[in-house]
Structures are given as structure tokens and as C-alpha cells.
Design a protein around this motif. Structure first.
Motif, PDB file in Angstrom:
ATOM      1  N   PHE A   1     -32.335  25.386 -29.036  1.00  0.00           N
ATOM      2  CA  PHE A   1     -33.594  24.709 -28.738  1.00  0.00           C
ATOM      3  C   PHE A   1     -34.464  25.533 -27.794  1.00  0.00           C
ATOM      4  O   PHE A   1     -35.681  25.597 -27.979  1.00  0.00           O
ATOM      5  CB  PHE A   1     -33.329  23.305 -28.199  1.00  0.00           C
ATOM      6  N   SER A   2     -33.839  26.175 -26.789  1.00  0.00           N
ATOM      7  CA  SER A   2     -34.646  27.006 -25.894  1.00  0.00           C
ATOM      8  C   SER A   2     -35.319  28.111 -26.697  1.00  0.00           C
ATOM      9  O   SER A   2     -36.514  28.374 -26.542  1.00  0.00           O
ATOM     10  CB  SER A   2     -33.771  27.651 -24.817  1.00  0.00           C
TER      11      SER A   2
ATOM     12  N   THR B   1     -38.195  27.027 -28.900  1.00  0.00           N
ATOM     13  CA  THR B   1     -39.390  26.771 -28.105  1.00  0.00           C
ATOM     14  C   THR B   1     -40.164  28.061 -27.878  1.00  0.00           C
ATOM     15  O   THR B   1     -41.374  28.140 -28.124  1.00  0.00           O
ATOM     16  CB  THR B   1     -38.997  26.176 -26.737  1.00  0.00           C
TER      17      THR B   1
END
Lengths: 544, 260
Positions: A42-43, A46
Motif C-alpha cells: 500500500f505504501s 501510494t
């Protein structure tokens, strides 16, 4: 597939339901390799989306001659940031940190990696580096404008916030080293009984080769960036021509890391493809050992070719010829992989599912990117196209067309296993269409532009390039539409889609033999491995 | 006791694994310094006279003394590891403290050596140094960068030794840790501690659902396994300390003896 439904409905709790802490801390303090993998995923996504947006802005600027939406200085900062985010925060940690963390222990039949706490530490390093990189935008005299390569002496002189950006890259390097170290030890110590090195899935082999590059190359970047910091803060003079230093040495040291780093980016993608192709061709891989060893060969030879980034920097003819020759050599193991994948597909019963479609795009796009790499590796032609859009197109074909597409393939392939739900296949095909068309429109045009002489990193261009720039910019819009459709579809699928079965694709490796999503410690009982990884049983009895 | 026996969590402990990890880490350290040695080699080749002159201005005596100190500290480190392998914990602690002291002595020497040079105005970016020829600026740039980075490693090594002292001096340890799903099986039950004849030694309260984790701590005893784990930790720190030593063995001739 009836056995798999039972698996997913088993009373056992999956790892999402096992919490050691409350709220967000259940993630940030977890040493579970699966949670860490998902945090990385997820990081990274992003930062990927932020960097895509920056790319979109750059293309918008190139839509018309002269200033369109931003000035020269802003453009410099934006291409620097696009590079730093994409390289250091997305594609280098990329596949190993997200999918490697999640899948490696599952694929070799282990309960976790060898050093779970070190694994969490490496995520924290990643997070710290990311925060520093973002801080460098909003603090001090403004974002760095050096390009992601931080070339001396400009990086030593410019008034922008280079120090913080360099520090971010330095810390991210630590994160990468720890991941590599952890994976190598894991593969040496935690393979399930019966799983010899040559029974490991090829994704593991590619992570093994990548791990060695991470360990042996990243420290060189570390010391180089540390020297840039010392140079900026103390003025030690080793890269500063005024004080007797040699800026070309900076380039050497930088590329000693950063060329092997492109193999950190591409090798795991090749590994995933080597897992996807046998699954959907319904037969074992052709040339298992050749693919495994070619990963190691790429890692080794890739270490010795850094000079091809410096053909025009003033290095001697002898070293230029040596580097050019070695660059040709490194194409051989890559080609070995491509031919083996094609041979695997030959006479296979191919099932064109979304993961497969995204996956084989790699073969086409990477081949274009790889072959144009040879044009750049040849001395005579490189002088002509050096620092033009040709180079930009080349590495976007390799990195985005190669690693990026396989990253998307992996999201479709392993996503259902990771999140427990299924996406809509039809929408995935549509998204792929937009991606593939947009991608080629954007970057193939750049090959032509570069060949005609359009230099990279300029916010303006001569009028004769106008029409091609328009084509490229429109291509970037189509590409972004594809990205949006794909992510919306995946998000809806993994959030609200139908529950995924234990083995939705008919994969043969060990991660498909645990419930979906996997339980906290992966295996109730550590499995015993009897077959090679891509063994497809011929009859129903064997399938049980 | 059968209930308790089932609780024994398989504690994952792999000495060979942690040794592999340590060696891989040492490779990264070698390459970190490797970049600097590469720069040194190239600049020595480019500015041989300035490097020889710069080298002659360093204090060979202090350098030699520091070499002896570090080499001896490597010896005491090995002795500390050896003592622990023979289960002589106190002796091991003694040698560890000695090693720590040698490390401190090295840093004190370095402090005075650097201090002297800085007093003379010779440090990166100083007015004085900019008057010197380019080769000397680079020489001192590398001198401060390389010995500085090495000094940082000495400090890190000493901090690691402090951690080890803590582990070796610790008088109690966690024998068993029960968390999350295992604890739910115990809901509403009691823990019982008994000896081998079945005689009750201690009985716990009823475990409610509020209890989310449980540790069994043994006091005053030093188990075999804990000794083993400290041994591997000490061995790995020893490896790190030898790395610090080896790097110094290269730094010493390159900076202090190259003019001779």
C-alpha cells in the motif's frame, strides 16, 4: 476445484483476524511477513500514484511549445521527484518487498522469514526514508532539482534541498539491504523438508539473485550518498573539482550501484513471470535450471557494466569498449529467459486470464526495451542518442513495460490470495487494453523523438517535434485511464468481490495449498515437498 | 501438567541462520568501505606527492599505538567468546569489559589526534586548508571521511558490547510466552505448577478473557538455551569487532605509512 472451497471455509482464522495490537498498531508493530508485505504494497502504490501524477504533469507541459503549465525550474524539480519516487520508493523495493515478503515464506513452506523483527525494521526504514523524501519537498529552499541521479558537482552546489533527499535515499538503501539479507538467510535455512534449491519456485530464485545484488551493490550507493552529504555539509572535496576532486568518480560510484539496481528492479519481475507462465500454460516450465542460473548470471554480469552510463562522460576508449562488450554479454541471460518462456508456452493449453495477459505483455515490451538497450550499449549509436528521449523510452519500456506490467500481473495473480476476494475479469481486460495502447503510444513515440534528437529533461522543444509530443501526451492520458480503471476494479474486487477459492488459477506452488487468506503461521503442518514446483498432475487421483 | 506441556511454543531459534545473516551484513560493510578505498586508490595515483606529504604530517606513533590497541582488543574479544563457550560467564564479562576499554582508549587517542589537526586549522572547508595544494585537500578529505567512518563503527561496536553486557548480566529470563490464539484455549482455566511427583507448587487464578498474553519468567537461573543464544550474539558481535579491526589494519598503512 471443490477441495479448494473447503479450504477457504475452514474454521481456522486468517492472518487478518489475528491481532497483536489494536488499530493501526496491529500493522505497524506486526512482525508477520504477510502484514509487512501488505504494508509495503500500500505504501508503494501510494507513491506510485503520486509519481504517475507527476509524470502526467510533465507530459502536460510538453503538449505545446514554450511554457504550458509550469516554468523550467518547476519542471526540473518535478522530473527529479518523479524519478526519486518511482525508483527509490516504488520500483526498487517494489516486487521483493511487497510480493516477496508475502509469498517467499509461503512458497518455500516456512512460517515466516528468518528474521521477522529485522523485516519490520526494514519497513520502518522504508517509512522513514519516504517521510524524509516528502519533507524535502516542503522544507528548506525547495525540492531538489538535480534529477534522481544527484550528479556532482551540481548536487553539491545547488541551493535546493538535496541533502534531505539524499538522506532519504540513503535510509531507503538500508531498508533494501536488510530485505535482501533476510531473504537470502530465509532461503538457506527455512526451506520445507524435501525442497532442495532446485525445487524452489523460480520467483524464489530471482529473489535469491536479487538479494545478493541488494547486499553487494547497495552499500556503494550508501557511501556515495554519504560522501555527497559530507561534501555539502563539510566540504571534504572528493567530488568537487575546485578542491581537486573528480566529479566523474561520483558517476562511477553512483552507477556501480545504480546499474545493478536496475536488475534489482527487473529480476523479481522475471521470477514472477516464470511462475505465472507455467500456471496458465498448464505445464511445467521449460528449462528450469537455465532460468535459475540466468538470474545469477544477470546478477553477476550486471555488476560489471556500469560504465555504459558514462560513454560520453570522458572515460578512456579501452574502458568504453570493455563496458560495451560486457553490456552485450548481459543481454544473453535475459534472452535465455525469454526463449524459455516461449518454449514453455509452445503446445501448452494456454488460459488467457488477466494475470497471464498482463504477464505476457512483459515479453513484448521487455523485448523492445531490451533490444533498444543494445542500441544504447553500442558505442557508435550511443553517442547519437545519449541523453535523448530514446534513453527515456528505453528505460520506461524495461521498467514500466517490464517490471510495472508484471507488478500489475502479480496484483491480479496473487491479489485474490492476499485479500481473499476476486476482481472482475472483464474490466481487467478492458483496463489492459487502455494500458497497452496508451503505453505504446506514449513511449514508442519517445523512441522516434529521441532518434530525431529531442533531448531529455527539457521543459521546452523545437516546433518540428510538436506533433509527436502531442501524440505522446495523448498516449499518457490513455495510459492513465487504464491505470485508473485497473485500480478501481482491483479495489472493488478485493473489497466487495466474491470470495476467492484456495487455488483460483490452478497454481502448483505451495502458496496455493494454504487457505485464502492464509492463517497467521501459514502452515498447520510444514508440508513435505515431493515434486518440482510446476508439476501438473495428469489425472484426478494425483490431484488430490 | 499435560495442558502446560501443550503450551510450549516452538521457539524459533537458529544459530546458523543468525551467523549467515551476520556474514552477509559484514559483506555490506566491506563494500561500504570498498567505495572509499577505491577513491583512495585513484587519488593516490593522481596526487602521489601530495599524499606522501600529507601522510608524513600525521603522527605515526599515535597511529601505531592505536593499531596495537585495536589488535589487542580483538584478542580480548576472542577470549570473551572462548570463555563463554566454556560456560565461564564471569570471565567472559571481564574480557568484554576489557575490550570495551580498549575501544574507548582508541577513541580517546583519535580525539587528541583530530583535535591537534583541527587546532592547526586543517579540517575540511577550513581557511587554512584551502591555501594548500588540491591533492592535500583531497587527502585530508579522505582522511577525515575514512577515519571518521571507522570511528563511528568503533562507537557502534562499543554500544553493541553494552547490550551484550546487559544480556550476560541479566538474572532472569522469559521461559515461555503465550499470546493471542493460544491464550483463548485457556479461557476459564487455571495454570498449575507442580514438580515431577505431581506435588502442587503453585496455582494461578482463573484466566479470564481480559488476559491477552502471558509470560513465564524464570528468576535466578541461567538456562542452557539462553547461554547458547548469548554465545551466538557474542560471537556475532566479535565478528563485527574484527571487521572494525581489519578495516583499521588497511587504514593505518594507507594514511600513516604510505610516505615511508
Amino acid at each position: 476445484m471443490s477441495d479448494s472451497v473447503a479450504g477457504s471455509l475452514a474454521a481456522e482464522k486468517n492472518f487478518y483476524q489475528e491481532k497483536t495490537h489494536k488499530g493501526i498498531l496491529a500493522w505497524l508493530l506486526s512482525t508477520d511477513h504477510k502484514r509487512i508485505g501488505i504494508m509495503y504494497l500500500f505504501s508503494m502504490l501510494t507513491f506510485f500514484l503520486i509519481a504517475v501524477f507527476l509524470g502526467f504533469l510533465m507530459r502536460l507541459e510538453m503538449l505545446t511549445p514554450g511554457e504550458t503549465v509550469m516554468g523550467a525550474h518547476t519542471y526540473n524539480s518535478i522530473f527529479t521527484l518523479h524519478g526519486v519516487l518511482m525508483i527509490f520508493l516504488f520500483i526498487i523495493p517494489g516486487i521483493p518487498a511487497a510480493f516477496g515478503n508475502f509469498m517467499l515464506p509461503l512458497q518455500i513452506g516456512a512460517r515466516d522469514v528468518a528474521f521477522p523483527r529485522l523485516n519490520l525494521l526494514s519497513y520502518w526504514f522504508y517509512l522513514t526514508g519516504a517521510i524524509l523524501a516528502l519533507l524535502s519537498l516542503f522544507t528548506g529552499p525547495g525540492p531538489a532539482d538535480t534529477g534522481w541521479t544527484f550528479y556532482a558537482p551540481y548536487s553539491l552546489r545547488t541551493g535546493t534541498n538535496v541533502a534531505l533527499a539524499v538522506m532519504a535515499a540513503f535510509i531507503l538503501g538500508f531498508s533494501s539491504i536488510l530485505t535482501g539479507l533476510n531473504f537470502i538467510t530465509t532461503m538457506h535455512r527455512l526451506r520445507a523438508p524435501g525442497m532442495s534449491f532446485f525445487k524452489m519456485p523460480l520467483f524464489c530464485w530471482s529473489l535469491y539473485a536479487t538479494g545478493w545484488i541488494q547486499i553487494l551493490a547497495t552499500p556503494i550507493l550508501g557511501i556515495t550518498l554519504a560522501l555527497v552529504l559530507m561534501e555539502r555539509w563539510l566540504g571534504i572535496g572528493v567530488f568537487d573539482p575546485v578542491k581537486g576532486g573528480d566529479p566523474v568518480l561520483y558517476q562511477h560510484l553512483f552507477w556501480i550501484y545504480s546499474h545493478p539496481a536496475v536488475y534489482i528492479m527487473i529480476l523479481p519481475a522475471m521470477g514472477i513471470l516464470s511462475d505465472i507462465i507455467p500456471t496458465f500454460a498448464r505445464r511445467t516450465i521449460f528449462g528450469y535450471k537455465a532460468i535459475a542460473f540466468s538470474s545469477l548470471a544477470i546478477a553477476f554480469v550486471g555488476y560489471l557494466v556500469w560504465g555504459h552510463h558514462m560513454f560520453t562522460s570522458g572515460i578512456s576508449d579501452t574502458s568504453r569498449m570493455a563496458f560495451s562488450f560486457l553490456t552485450f554479454l548481459v543481454a544473453i541471460p535475459s534472452a535465455i529467459k525469454v526463449f524459455n518462456w516461449l518454449a514453455t508456452l509452445y503446445k501448452g493449453s494456454i488460459d488467457v486470464t488477466p494475470p497471464f495477459l498482463y504477464g505476457i505483455s512483459f515479453i513484448i515490451l521487455f523485448s523492445i526495451g531490451g533490444l533498444t538497450g543494445l542500441i544504447l550499449g553500442a558505442l557508435a549509436t550511443d553517442i547519437h542518442v545519449h541523453d535523448t528521449y530514446f534513453v527515456v523510452a528505453h528505460f520506461h519500456y524495461v521498467m514500466f513495460g517490464g517490471t510495472g506490467f508484471v507488478f500489475f500481473a502479480a496484483l491480479h495473480y496473487w491479489g485474490p490470495k492476499m485479500f481473499g476476494r476476486m476482481f472482475n475479469s472483464k474490466v481487467s481486460y478492458i483496463a489492459w487494453g487502455f494500458l497497452f495502447v496508451g503505453f505504446n503510444m506514449l513511449y514508442f513515440t519517445m523512441f522516434v523523438l529521441g532518434y530525431m534528437g529531442m533531448p531529455r529533461r527539457y521543459y521546452d522543444f523545437l516546433p518540428e517535434f510538436h506533433s509527436l509530443h502531442v501524440v505522446a501526451t495523448v498516449g499518457s492520458w490513455i495510459l492513465i485511464i487504464g491505470i485508473i480503471i485497473m485500480f478501481v476494479n482491483l479495489y472493488r474486487g478485493f473489497r466487495y468481490g466474491p470470495r476467492a477459492t484456495m487455488n483460483p488459477w490452478g497454481g502448483t506452488t505451495l502458496e496455493w495449498k494454504v487457505p485464502t487468506p492464509p492463517p497467521l503461521e501459514n502452515f498447520d503442518k510444514i508440508p513435505e515437498v515431493k515434486h518440482e514446483p510446476y508439476y501438473h498432475p495428469r489425472n484426478q487421483e494425483e490431484r488430490q | 501438567m499435560s495442558q502446560a506441556a501443550e503450551l510450549t511454543m516452538e521457539k524459533h531459534y537458529d544459530p546458523i541462520g543468525s551467523r549467515i545473516g551476520m556474514w552477509l551484513f559484514l559483506f555490506t560493510e566491506f563494500l561500504l568501505f570498498g567505495g572509499l578505498f577505491l577513491l583512495y586508490a585513484i587519488y593516490l595515483n593522481k596526487y602521489p606527492e601530495e599524499f606522501h606529504y600529507g601522510s608524513s604530517q600525521l603522527d605515526q606513533f599515535v597511529g601505531a599505538m592505536n593499531t596495537i590497541i585495536l589488535l589487542t582488543s580483538s584478542l580480548t574479544m576472542v577470549l570473551a567468546v572462548g570463555a563463554l563457550q566454556r560456560d565461564r560467564r564471569k570471565l567472559s564479562i571481564f574480557f568484554l569489559v576489557t575490550t570495551f576499554t580498549f575501544g574507548a582508549a582508541f577513541l580517546i587517542n583519535k580525539y587528541f589526534e583530530w583535535g591537534h589537526k583541527i587546532e592547526l586549522g586543517i579540517y575540511p572547508g577550513s581557511q587554512e586548508l584551502t591555501q594548500h595544494p588540491q591533492g592535500e585537500i583531497v587527502f585530508y578529505g579522505l582522511y577525515y571521511a575514512m577515519t571518521g567512518l571507522h570511528g563511528l563503527h568503533v562507537i557502534i561496536g562499543m554500544v553493541i558490547m553494552l547490550f551484550l553486557l546487559y544480556f550476560l548480566l541479566k538474572k532472569s529470563h522469559r521461559a515461555l510466552s503465550i499470546k493471542s490464539n493460544q491464550i483463548q484455549n485457556l479461557n476459564g482455566k487455571r495454570l498449575l505448577l507442580s514438580d515431577e511427583t505431581g506435588k502442587k507448587l503453585w496455582k494461578s487464578q482463573e484466566i479470564t478473557s481480559e488476559v491477552t498474553g502471558m509470560d513465564v519468567v524464570v528468576k535466578g537461573v541461567f538456562t542452557e538455551e539462553q547461554l547458547k543464544s548469548s554465545e551466538v550474539k557474542l560471537e556475532n558481535s566479535g565478528l563485527y569487532w574484527h571487521l572494525v579491526d581489519i578495516i583499521w589494519i588497511f587504514l593505518f598503512p594507507l594514511f600513516y605509512l604510505v610516505s615511508m
